[in-house]
Design an enzyme around this catalytic site. Sequence first.
Site, PDB file in Angstrom:
ATOM      1  NE  ARG A   1      -4.746  -1.333   9.475  1.00 22.07           N
ATOM      2  CZ  ARG A   1      -3.604  -0.814   9.023  1.00 22.07           C
ATOM      3  NH1 ARG A   1      -3.501   0.455   8.735  1.00 22.07           N
ATOM      4  NH2 ARG A   1      -2.558  -1.591   8.836  1.00 22.07           N
TER       5      ARG A   1
ATOM      6  NE  ARG B   1       6.189  -1.099  10.407  1.00 25.47           N
ATOM      7  CZ  ARG B   1       5.097  -1.000   9.671  1.00 25.47           C
ATOM      8  NH1 ARG B   1       5.147  -0.409   8.494  1.00 25.47           N
ATOM      9  NH2 ARG B   1       3.955  -1.475  10.111  1.00 25.47           N
TER      10      ARG B   1
ATOM     11  CE  LYS C   1      -2.331  -0.860   3.827  1.00 30.21           C
ATOM     12  NZ  LYS C   1      -1.830  -2.172   4.281  1.00 30.21           N
TER      13      LYS C   1
HETATM   14  P1  AMP Z   1       0.516   0.180   8.741  1.00 31.37           P
HETATM   15  O1  AMP Z   1       1.751   0.984   8.600  1.00 31.37           O
HETATM   16  O2  AMP Z   1      -0.615   0.711   7.914  1.00 31.37           O
HETATM   17  O3  AMP Z   1       0.735  -1.305   8.531  1.00 31.37           O
HETATM   18  O4  AMP Z   1       0.036   0.333  10.254  1.00 31.37           O
HETATM   19  C1  AMP Z   1       0.852  -0.066  11.329  1.00 31.37           C
HETATM   20  C2  AMP Z   1       0.017  -0.136  12.605  1.00 31.37           C
HETATM   21  O5  AMP Z   1      -0.532   1.152  12.896  1.00 31.37           O
HETATM   22  C3  AMP Z   1      -1.180  -1.071  12.554  1.00 31.37           C
HETATM   23  O6  AMP Z   1      -0.807  -2.412  12.826  1.00 31.37           O
HETATM   24  C4  AMP Z   1      -2.061  -0.473  13.641  1.00 31.37           C
HETATM   25  O7  AMP Z   1      -1.573  -0.803  14.928  1.00 31.37           O
HETATM   26  C5  AMP Z   1      -1.830   1.018  13.458  1.00 31.37           C
HETATM   27  N1  AMP Z   1      -2.810   1.605  12.500  1.00 31.37           N
HETATM   28  C6  AMP Z   1      -2.540   2.155  11.284  1.00 31.37           C
HETATM   29  N2  AMP Z   1      -3.671   2.586  10.691  1.00 31.37           N
HETATM   30  C7  AMP Z   1      -4.681   2.286  11.550  1.00 31.37           C
HETATM   31  C8  AMP Z   1      -6.090   2.446  11.491  1.00 31.37           C
HETATM   32  N3  AMP Z   1      -6.711   2.997  10.435  1.00 31.37           N
HETATM   33  N4  AMP Z   1      -6.819   2.038  12.568  1.00 31.37           N
HETATM   34  C9  AMP Z   1      -6.222   1.480  13.644  1.00 31.37           C
HETATM   35  N5  AMP Z   1      -4.901   1.271  13.746  1.00 31.37           N
HETATM   36  C10 AMP Z   1      -4.126   1.667  12.716  1.00 31.37           C
END
Ligand code: AMP
Length: 191
Positions: free
Chosen positions: A89, A134, A14
């Site tokens: 999400r 990460r 993404k």
């Molecule tokens: P990502 O970088 O999009 O994979 O997001 C990393 C982490 O951030 C996720 O595993 C969640 O803990 C948190 N996170 C990111 N976007 C959201 C969202 N829209 N709602 C809730 N938690 C989020």
Amino acid sequence: MINLILFGKPGSGKGTQAEFVKNKYDLIHISTGDLFRNNISNNTELGLLAKSYMDKGDLVPDEVTIKMLESEVNNHPNAKGFIFDGFPRTTVQAEILDQFLITLKLSISMTIALEVDENLLIERLISRGKDSGRSDDQDRTKIQNRFDEYNKKTSPLINYYKNQNKFFDVDGVGDINEISYRIFNTIDNNI
Ligand code: AMP
């Protein structure tokens, strides 16, 4: 104005593809994951809270995430459009996003999902975690929890956007430029 949602499991590409789409269509790229990680780096109160969830691979609570997202959209009043990456999400986030956009006289144009098999995603995430450091990308239990969160809380959004005729699938496996090309085609043919 084009307002897109890029949808997909952790590691589906993404973030990478959102940058290409942002550049081609002159959009503002909003990644809630990046916003949380910036807050963590800057030791903000929001960062501290988010970290306690992210470290386990859990979703951050809706009200916190939505508030942050709305403030980021409001920071760009002259935007030509947005690409939302990693948001919404949950169904609550999607419903509130729709209502929020109505108040700005905007709406979601389409949702594009990057389809990648979970086994391939695990390999991608572990390799990304080695490069980026990460912690949520380096531990198989946390990765599995992120998939479980996705399957339980995020996948109902597929029907949410299908019901609005705004859902499109793209094969997220293959050469990065080839995947971009598939996304651009999907946008151009359906916008
Ligand atoms: P990502 O970088 O999009 O994979 O997001 C990393 C982490 O951030 C996720 O595993 C969640 O803990 C948190 N996170 C990111 N976007 C959201 C969202 N829209 N709602 C809730 N938690 C989020």
